[in-house]
Scaffold this motif. Structure first.
Motif, PDB file in Angstrom:
ATOM      1  N   LYS A 195     -37.281  42.390  93.149  1.00  0.00           N
ATOM      2  CA  LYS A 195     -36.355  43.029  94.083  1.00  0.00           C
ATOM      3  C   LYS A 195     -34.985  43.218  93.459  1.00  0.00           C
ATOM      4  O   LYS A 195     -34.324  44.216  93.693  1.00  0.00           O
ATOM      5  CB  LYS A 195     -36.276  42.204  95.360  1.00  0.00           C
ATOM      6  CG  LYS A 195     -37.587  42.228  96.102  1.00  0.00           C
ATOM      7  CD  LYS A 195     -37.559  41.397  97.340  1.00  0.00           C
ATOM      8  CE  LYS A 195     -38.942  41.497  97.950  1.00  0.00           C
ATOM      9  NZ  LYS A 195     -39.234  40.702  99.017  1.00  0.00           N
ATOM     10  N   THR A 196     -34.541  42.252  92.675  1.00  0.00           N
ATOM     11  CA  THR A 196     -33.274  42.377  91.961  1.00  0.00           C
ATOM     12  C   THR A 196     -33.594  42.793  90.530  1.00  0.00           C
ATOM     13  O   THR A 196     -34.328  42.076  89.842  1.00  0.00           O
ATOM     14  CB  THR A 196     -32.520  41.030  91.953  1.00  0.00           C
ATOM     15  OG1 THR A 196     -32.336  40.602  93.298  1.00  0.00           O
ATOM     16  CG2 THR A 196     -31.197  41.159  91.243  1.00  0.00           C
ATOM     17  N   PRO A 197     -33.074  43.926  90.089  1.00  0.00           N
ATOM     18  CA  PRO A 197     -33.386  44.365  88.721  1.00  0.00           C
ATOM     19  C   PRO A 197     -32.959  43.322  87.687  1.00  0.00           C
ATOM     20  O   PRO A 197     -31.932  42.669  87.829  1.00  0.00           O
ATOM     21  CB  PRO A 197     -32.580  45.655  88.552  1.00  0.00           C
ATOM     22  CG  PRO A 197     -32.289  46.113  89.942  1.00  0.00           C
ATOM     23  CD  PRO A 197     -32.206  44.866  90.780  1.00  0.00           C
ATOM     24  N   VAL A 198     -33.786  43.180  86.672  1.00  0.00           N
ATOM     25  CA  VAL A 198     -33.505  42.285  85.559  1.00  0.00           C
ATOM     26  C   VAL A 198     -33.282  43.155  84.340  1.00  0.00           C
ATOM     27  O   VAL A 198     -34.092  44.044  84.051  1.00  0.00           O
ATOM     28  CB  VAL A 198     -34.686  41.321  85.311  1.00  0.00           C
ATOM     29  CG1 VAL A 198     -34.465  40.493  84.059  1.00  0.00           C
ATOM     30  CG2 VAL A 198     -34.925  40.435  86.522  1.00  0.00           C
ATOM     31  N   THR A 199     -32.194  42.901  83.618  1.00  0.00           N
ATOM     32  CA  THR A 199     -31.919  43.640  82.387  1.00  0.00           C
ATOM     33  C   THR A 199     -32.042  42.694  81.207  1.00  0.00           C
ATOM     34  O   THR A 199     -31.511  41.582  81.238  1.00  0.00           O
ATOM     35  CB  THR A 199     -30.518  44.269  82.410  1.00  0.00           C
ATOM     36  OG1 THR A 199     -30.459  45.202  83.501  1.00  0.00           O
ATOM     37  CG2 THR A 199     -30.205  45.001  81.113  1.00  0.00           C
ATOM     38  N   GLU A 208     -37.515  35.172  74.138  1.00  0.00           N
ATOM     39  CA  GLU A 208     -36.480  34.902  75.154  1.00  0.00           C
ATOM     40  C   GLU A 208     -36.248  36.100  76.082  1.00  0.00           C
ATOM     41  O   GLU A 208     -35.921  35.926  77.250  1.00  0.00           O
ATOM     42  CB  GLU A 208     -35.159  34.446  74.513  1.00  0.00           C
ATOM     43  CG  GLU A 208     -34.518  35.432  73.554  1.00  0.00           C
ATOM     44  CD  GLU A 208     -35.054  35.397  72.124  1.00  0.00           C
ATOM     45  OE1 GLU A 208     -34.502  36.154  71.297  1.00  0.00           O
ATOM     46  OE2 GLU A 208     -36.015  34.667  71.828  1.00  0.00           O
ATOM     47  N   ALA A 209     -36.455  37.303  75.597  1.00  0.00           N
ATOM     48  CA  ALA A 209     -36.313  38.492  76.447  1.00  0.00           C
ATOM     49  C   ALA A 209     -37.486  38.567  77.421  1.00  0.00           C
ATOM     50  O   ALA A 209     -37.289  38.767  78.632  1.00  0.00           O
ATOM     51  CB  ALA A 209     -36.230  39.757  75.600  1.00  0.00           C
ATOM     52  N   SER A 210     -38.707  38.386  76.924  1.00  0.00           N
ATOM     53  CA  SER A 210     -39.882  38.419  77.800  1.00  0.00           C
ATOM     54  C   SER A 210     -39.823  37.340  78.864  1.00  0.00           C
ATOM     55  O   SER A 210     -40.238  37.564  80.001  1.00  0.00           O
ATOM     56  CB  SER A 210     -41.164  38.239  76.978  1.00  0.00           C
ATOM     57  OG  SER A 210     -41.536  39.440  76.371  1.00  0.00           O
ATOM     58  N   ALA A 211     -39.308  36.177  78.513  1.00  0.00           N
ATOM     59  CA  ALA A 211     -39.244  35.059  79.463  1.00  0.00           C
ATOM     60  C   ALA A 211     -38.393  35.389  80.686  1.00  0.00           C
ATOM     61  O   ALA A 211     -38.598  34.822  81.758  1.00  0.00           O
ATOM     62  CB  ALA A 211     -38.705  33.815  78.769  1.00  0.00           C
ATOM     63  N   ARG A 212     -37.466  36.315  80.560  1.00  0.00           N
ATOM     64  CA  ARG A 212     -36.587  36.684  81.677  1.00  0.00           C
ATOM     65  C   ARG A 212     -37.224  37.694  82.624  1.00  0.00           C
ATOM     66  O   ARG A 212     -36.711  37.936  83.711  1.00  0.00           O
ATOM     67  CB  ARG A 212     -35.270  37.265  81.138  1.00  0.00           C
ATOM     68  CG  ARG A 212     -34.473  36.210  80.366  1.00  0.00           C
ATOM     69  CD  ARG A 212     -33.035  36.596  80.073  1.00  0.00           C
ATOM     70  NE  ARG A 212     -32.357  36.952  81.309  1.00  0.00           N
ATOM     71  CZ  ARG A 212     -31.681  38.081  81.486  1.00  0.00           C
ATOM     72  NH1 ARG A 212     -31.576  38.962  80.520  1.00  0.00           N
ATOM     73  NH2 ARG A 212     -31.088  38.340  82.626  1.00  0.00           N
ATOM     74  N   LEU A 213     -38.347  38.280  82.223  1.00  0.00           N
ATOM     75  CA  LEU A 213     -39.002  39.296  83.052  1.00  0.00           C
ATOM     76  C   LEU A 213     -39.741  38.640  84.214  1.00  0.00           C
ATOM     77  O   LEU A 213     -40.160  37.480  84.116  1.00  0.00           O
ATOM     78  CB  LEU A 213     -39.947  40.137  82.192  1.00  0.00           C
ATOM     79  CG  LEU A 213     -39.236  40.986  81.134  1.00  0.00           C
ATOM     80  CD1 LEU A 213     -40.234  41.574  80.154  1.00  0.00           C
ATOM     81  CD2 LEU A 213     -38.406  42.072  81.795  1.00  0.00           C
TER      82      LEU A 213
END
Length: 185
Positions: A4-8, A29-34
């Motif tokens: 619901k809240t975009p993740v960049t 570390e980028a994938s983990a934030r998705l």
């Protein structure tokens, strides 16, 4: 599905050649934030090239970007369409999914069926991506043909999704072994 809240996410990633294909595995570390270990719809940029795509899972809780011809054209202009090139990326989870590129065999079967236009339009773009992934997740031409036939049958019966296969595994048979992207440590 997009959160619901975009993740960049942003950073740099290294282009990898697997077989005859170039892909861009994202840093852990980028994938983990998705929001998902499976496919994630995103918009953003690879270098100077803007894109709207679906990140694919690598089977190891990470993601990768398929470098299609359009993306490669943008990277070629900057001499980045090669194994080992470092590419800057900035990707934001999308509110909606782009339409998948329907493979020729599945598209022909849908057209031949003649009665599935409404059903195909009724399901979500995310579900259409799942049908496309499922049909393409085999090296065997016979299995692929059977999956196209089963797809038509299931869609006629009102199914929205093909089955319950592991959505966090890499399903590209050219790039995966046992559901995991090959060539990554």
């Amino acid at each position: 599905m997009a959160s619901k809240t975009p993740v960049t996410i942003s950073g740099t990633a290294t282009v990898r050649e697997i077989g005859e294909r170039l892909i861009l595995p994202l840093p852990e570390e980028a994938s983990a934030r998705l929001p998902s270990r499976g496919q994630v719809a995103v918009t953003g940029a690879l270098g100077e090239h803007e894109l709207s795509t679906v990140l694919e899972p690598d089977g190891r809780k990470g993601h990768w970007v398929s470098l299609d011809e359009e993306a490669l054209a943008g990277l070629r202009a900057a001499d980045l369409a090669r194994d080992g090139a470092e590419v800057a990326f900035q990707l934001t989870t999308a509110a909606s999914w782009p339409e998948p590129e329907v493979p020729e065999d599945l598209g022909a079967a849908l057209e031949e069926a003649g009665d599935l236009d409404e059903q195909w339009a009724r399901i979500t773009p995310m579900a259409r991506w799942e049908w496309v992934r499922w049909v393409g997740a085999t090296k065997s031409e016979a299995t692929r043909a059977k999956r196209v036939d089963v797809s038509i049958d299931k869609l006629r019966k009102g199914s929205s999704r093909p089955c319950c296969f592991d959505l966090s595994s890499c399903t590209d048979p050219e790039l995966a072994k046992s559901g995991k992207l090959i060539g990554l440590e």
